[in-house]
Write a protein that holds these residues in place. Sequence first.
Motif, PDB file in Angstrom:
ATOM      1  N   MET A 350      -2.898 -32.516  22.699  1.00  0.00           N
ATOM      2  CA  MET A 350      -2.180 -31.910  24.034  1.00  0.00           C
ATOM      3  C   MET A 350      -0.827 -31.232  22.749  1.00  0.00           C
ATOM      4  SD  MET A 350      -4.718 -30.949  25.452  1.00  0.00           S
ATOM      5  CE  MET A 350      -4.179 -29.914  25.914  1.00  0.00           C
ATOM      6  N   ASP A 351      -0.412 -32.369  22.883  1.00  0.00           N
ATOM      7  CA  ASP A 351       0.810 -31.909  22.527  1.00  0.00           C
ATOM      8  C   ASP A 351       0.905 -31.829  20.779  1.00  0.00           C
ATOM      9  OD1 ASP A 351       2.558 -32.264  24.931  1.00  0.00           O
ATOM     10  OD2 ASP A 351       2.763 -34.340  24.489  1.00  0.00           O
ATOM     11  N   ILE A 352      -0.016 -32.506  19.957  1.00  0.00           N
ATOM     12  CA  ILE A 352       0.135 -32.403  18.570  1.00  0.00           C
ATOM     13  C   ILE A 352      -0.847 -31.713  17.848  1.00  0.00           C
ATOM     14  CG2 ILE A 352       0.219 -33.614  16.619  1.00  0.00           C
ATOM     15  CD1 ILE A 352       1.144 -35.648  17.699  1.00  0.00           C
ATOM     16  N   TYR A 353      -2.415 -31.732  18.444  1.00  0.00           N
ATOM     17  CA  TYR A 353      -3.357 -30.971  17.634  1.00  0.00           C
ATOM     18  C   TYR A 353      -3.360 -29.688  18.678  1.00  0.00           C
ATOM     19  CZ  TYR A 353      -8.483 -29.569  17.383  1.00  0.00           C
ATOM     20  OH  TYR A 353      -8.488 -29.152  16.310  1.00  0.00           O
ATOM     21  N   VAL A 354      -3.024 -29.104  19.961  1.00  0.00           N
ATOM     22  CA  VAL A 354      -3.045 -28.258  19.735  1.00  0.00           C
ATOM     23  C   VAL A 354      -2.428 -26.938  20.512  1.00  0.00           C
ATOM     24  CG1 VAL A 354      -3.387 -26.941  21.514  1.00  0.00           C
ATOM     25  CG2 VAL A 354      -4.946 -28.822  22.403  1.00  0.00           C
ATOM     26  N   LYS A 355      -0.552 -27.928  20.275  1.00  0.00           N
ATOM     27  CA  LYS A 355       0.188 -27.212  20.268  1.00  0.00           C
ATOM     28  C   LYS A 355       0.838 -27.016  19.096  1.00  0.00           C
ATOM     29  CE  LYS A 355       5.037 -27.592  21.774  1.00  0.00           C
ATOM     30  NZ  LYS A 355       6.062 -28.464  21.919  1.00  0.00           N
ATOM     31  N   LYS A 356       0.320 -27.568  18.119  1.00  0.00           N
ATOM     32  CA  LYS A 356       1.092 -27.713  16.270  1.00  0.00           C
ATOM     33  C   LYS A 356      -0.246 -26.935  15.647  1.00  0.00           C
ATOM     34  CE  LYS A 356       4.091 -28.696  14.670  1.00  0.00           C
ATOM     35  NZ  LYS A 356       5.372 -27.542  14.880  1.00  0.00           N
ATOM     36  N   PHE A 357      -1.023 -27.353  15.589  1.00  0.00           N
ATOM     37  CA  PHE A 357      -1.986 -27.203  14.384  1.00  0.00           C
ATOM     38  C   PHE A 357      -3.612 -26.016  15.145  1.00  0.00           C
ATOM     39  CE2 PHE A 357      -0.849 -31.212  13.496  1.00  0.00           C
ATOM     40  CZ  PHE A 357      -0.598 -31.186  11.997  1.00  0.00           C
ATOM     41  N   GLN A 358      -4.278 -26.624  16.741  1.00  0.00           N
ATOM     42  CA  GLN A 358      -4.970 -25.609  16.938  1.00  0.00           C
ATOM     43  C   GLN A 358      -4.533 -25.057  18.509  1.00  0.00           C
ATOM     44  OE1 GLN A 358      -7.654 -24.319  15.184  1.00  0.00           O
ATOM     45  NE2 GLN A 358      -7.497 -25.578  13.800  1.00  0.00           N
ATOM     46  N   PRO A 359      -3.816 -23.442  18.825  1.00  0.00           N
ATOM     47  CA  PRO A 359      -3.574 -23.529  19.675  1.00  0.00           C
ATOM     48  C   PRO A 359      -4.354 -22.488  20.864  1.00  0.00           C
ATOM     49  CG  PRO A 359      -2.154 -22.387  18.744  1.00  0.00           C
ATOM     50  CD  PRO A 359      -2.861 -23.617  17.594  1.00  0.00           C
ATOM     51  N   GLU A 360      -5.828 -22.398  19.445  1.00  0.00           N
ATOM     52  CA  GLU A 360      -6.915 -21.332  20.676  1.00  0.00           C
ATOM     53  C   GLU A 360      -8.036 -22.652  20.513  1.00  0.00           C
ATOM     54  OE1 GLU A 360      -6.709 -18.567  21.390  1.00  0.00           O
ATOM     55  OE2 GLU A 360      -4.815 -19.158  20.531  1.00  0.00           O
ATOM     56  N   ALA A 361      -7.948 -24.196  20.425  1.00  0.00           N
ATOM     57  CA  ALA A 361      -9.073 -24.616  20.144  1.00  0.00           C
ATOM     58  C   ALA A 361      -9.629 -24.423  21.814  1.00  0.00           C
ATOM     59  CB  ALA A 361      -8.835 -25.874  19.881  1.00  0.00           C
ATOM     60  N   GLN A 365     -13.675 -28.826  21.367  1.00  0.00           N
ATOM     61  CA  GLN A 365     -12.648 -29.384  20.647  1.00  0.00           C
ATOM     62  C   GLN A 365     -12.160 -30.260  21.040  1.00  0.00           C
ATOM     63  OE1 GLN A 365     -11.723 -25.278  19.042  1.00  0.00           O
ATOM     64  NE2 GLN A 365     -12.483 -25.768  16.641  1.00  0.00           N
ATOM     65  N   VAL A 366     -11.093 -29.800  21.701  1.00  0.00           N
ATOM     66  CA  VAL A 366     -10.051 -30.898  22.422  1.00  0.00           C
ATOM     67  C   VAL A 366     -10.457 -32.138  22.386  1.00  0.00           C
ATOM     68  CG1 VAL A 366      -8.710 -31.416  23.956  1.00  0.00           C
ATOM     69  CG2 VAL A 366      -8.951 -29.181  23.131  1.00  0.00           C
ATOM     70  N   ILE A 367     -12.002 -32.513  23.112  1.00  0.00           N
ATOM     71  CA  ILE A 367     -12.838 -33.578  23.860  1.00  0.00           C
ATOM     72  C   ILE A 367     -13.281 -33.737  22.837  1.00  0.00           C
ATOM     73  CG2 ILE A 367     -14.613 -34.237  25.105  1.00  0.00           C
ATOM     74  CD1 ILE A 367     -14.662 -32.005  26.744  1.00  0.00           C
ATOM     75  N   LYS A 368     -13.594 -33.460  21.017  1.00  0.00           N
ATOM     76  CA  LYS A 368     -14.049 -34.043  20.399  1.00  0.00           C
ATOM     77  C   LYS A 368     -13.027 -35.238  19.689  1.00  0.00           C
ATOM     78  CE  LYS A 368     -16.152 -33.242  15.959  1.00  0.00           C
ATOM     79  NZ  LYS A 368     -17.089 -32.487  15.031  1.00  0.00           N
ATOM     80  N   ILE A 369     -12.102 -34.341  19.361  1.00  0.00           N
ATOM     81  CA  ILE A 369     -10.846 -35.086  18.978  1.00  0.00           C
ATOM     82  C   ILE A 369     -10.294 -35.953  19.572  1.00  0.00           C
ATOM     83  CG2 ILE A 369      -8.239 -34.330  18.149  1.00  0.00           C
ATOM     84  CD1 ILE A 369     -10.134 -32.967  16.054  1.00  0.00           C
ATOM     85  N   GLY A 370     -10.126 -35.694  20.574  1.00  0.00           N
ATOM     86  CA  GLY A 370      -9.454 -37.150  21.826  1.00  0.00           C
ATOM     87  C   GLY A 370     -10.356 -38.253  21.622  1.00  0.00           C
ATOM     88  N   ARG A 371     -12.069 -38.013  21.993  1.00  0.00           N
ATOM     89  CA  ARG A 371     -12.868 -39.161  21.966  1.00  0.00           C
ATOM     90  C   ARG A 371     -12.562 -40.111  20.221  1.00  0.00           C
ATOM     91  NH1 ARG A 371     -18.505 -36.102  23.372  1.00  0.00           N
ATOM     92  NH2 ARG A 371     -17.618 -37.391  26.442  1.00  0.00           N
ATOM     93  N   ILE A 372     -12.455 -39.017  18.724  1.00  0.00           N
ATOM     94  CA  ILE A 372     -12.026 -39.397  18.051  1.00  0.00           C
ATOM     95  C   ILE A 372     -10.341 -40.674  17.608  1.00  0.00           C
ATOM     96  CG2 ILE A 372     -11.330 -39.236  15.337  1.00  0.00           C
ATOM     97  CD1 ILE A 372     -13.458 -36.801  15.310  1.00  0.00           C
ATOM     98  N   VAL A 373      -9.481 -39.852  18.397  1.00  0.00           N
ATOM     99  CA  VAL A 373      -7.778 -40.244  18.065  1.00  0.00           C
ATOM    100  C   VAL A 373      -8.438 -41.418  18.775  1.00  0.00           C
ATOM    101  CG1 VAL A 373      -6.166 -40.719  19.099  1.00  0.00           C
ATOM    102  CG2 VAL A 373      -6.983 -38.142  18.242  1.00  0.00           C
ATOM    103  N   THR A 374      -9.349 -41.548  20.250  1.00  0.00           N
ATOM    104  CA  THR A 374      -9.567 -43.275  20.678  1.00  0.00           C
ATOM    105  C   THR A 374      -9.817 -44.332  20.238  1.00  0.00           C
ATOM    106  OG1 THR A 374     -10.029 -41.818  22.960  1.00  0.00           O
ATOM    107  CG2 THR A 374     -10.282 -43.786  23.162  1.00  0.00           C
ATOM    108  N   VAL A 375     -11.029 -43.704  19.534  1.00  0.00           N
ATOM    109  CA  VAL A 375     -11.440 -45.116  18.657  1.00  0.00           C
ATOM    110  C   VAL A 375     -10.622 -45.607  17.437  1.00  0.00           C
ATOM    111  CG1 VAL A 375     -13.680 -45.060  16.618  1.00  0.00           C
ATOM    112  CG2 VAL A 375     -14.371 -43.814  18.994  1.00  0.00           C
TER     113      VAL A 375
END
Length: 527
Positions: A350-361, A365-375
């Motif tokens: 929310m604070d880095i991926y969406v705000k800085k790189f993909q505001p229109e995600a 996509q958000v859930i996918k990135i969240g799972r990758i970051v968790t792993v």
Amino acid sequence: MEIHELLSITDFVVVGLYILVLVGIGYWASFRNKGETDENLFLAGNSLNWTSIGLTMWGTNVGPSMLIASASIGYTTGIVAGNFAWYAFIFIFLLAVVFAPRYMGARVQTLPEFMGKRFGDSTQNILAWYTIVTILISWLSLTLFAGGILIQQILGIPMWMSIIVLIIIASFFTIAGGLKAIAYTNVFQMILLIVVSLALTITGIYKIGGIETLIAETPSEYWNLFLPADDPNYPWLAILLGYPVMGVWFWCTDQSMVQSVLGAKNIKQGQLGANFTGWLKILDVPLFILPGIICFILYPELQNPDEAYMTMVTKMFPVGMTGLVMAVLIAALVSTIDSALNALSTVFTMDIYVKKFQPEASQKQVIKIGRIVTVLGAGIAIFITLAINSIKGLNLFDVFQSILGFIAPPMSVVFLFGVLWKRTTTRAANFILLFGTIISLGIGILYLWVFPADQYEVWPHFLMLSFYIFVLLSILIVIISIADRTKEKFVSVLNYGQIPKLTRSAKILWGALFVVMIALYMIFNGN
């Protein structure tokens, strides 16, 4: 005899049953809440009263990790570690009268948001990364380390295997819906742990032969809050100067601790809740440190003081009850690990991926990135935990405090100066958050791993090091702010409104707490 050799099949059956019950509750909770929205859940819709705030802050602070660590330090040094609980009332008071009114007056949900209003988006972005680092180290890796020690004691396996077992258990809960189960049963688990610690203390005192015998058979220095300036463990000057750096960061600027105050109905409830936390912190010594002292009297032959808590549990409690304690400890540790992974994922997405790189995600996509970051977060945390396990010459409690002591200075400096000194500039704050963190963590790496303090006596105590770093960064933030010639400086958009004063009831309660704490320090004053 090793701890795992004292456990029976019954104990492991109890652990399995407890986990199954939690999973069952998780499925029920998932079904029950189907269709509900998450609106306003972050701050509980600003509905928390003082009792909820106090219990939440205290419960977050005294989880299983600190419970095991406190018994360990009680075993080796006595109540001197009680300073980390009792000295805290000053900084909880600082939260109540200085920081909380400003946080609530600014109507913010997170502390990075607060600093964004004070210094701009660049500071908020840096704080997001800083938060990720602190979550990885202070909440995830240190909890994994304490949990790994517990699993190691229970199963008699190496640390790396213990950590993997803990991660597997955490993943199992996540997959099976156990996350909601743990959330629903956290209060029950905390109460159970407190009851267990109280039972350990009372049973231990009875077995020793009473309080008088306990005092008589314990080394006199074990009852001193202030130890001599040349004491190798916790000299009084190191505590007096070093703990405030950690205290300001932990109690006044850490999102996990401050969040319940931000969720208060109003500032009065927030201030009373903080006061209640101060009273509850008095219980830390008799509930969590004293069992370690009792263990020292009953079982002085322990090779590893980190085994003090589980030694008391396995030797004091009957078969089955030991399994229940193990299950509660594991479940509560898993809760912290899952919460840390979730927080890590949320902050990044929310604070880095969406705000800085993909505001229109998209949500997918958000859930996918969240799972990758968790792993990835879990993988990085495993390596950090193994690095922490390689630290020599420190017990569990000292490892916790030394690492936190090197994390704290940059945040303490930026928040203190950002709130109390209007001339602090964005450039100065960002420099301290970026390069100050590199300096602080770099010194910590040198102290703990490269030139370890147990081999190189030139190092001062880690709390004194934390204080010296704080002073250095304070000087730097003043110099940079005064020298800053930026033409277009960010103008703070913070609006606190009318900062309320303490109510009469709050003044009385805080005054009473100060009197009690001063009395406790006079009683345990090192005579």
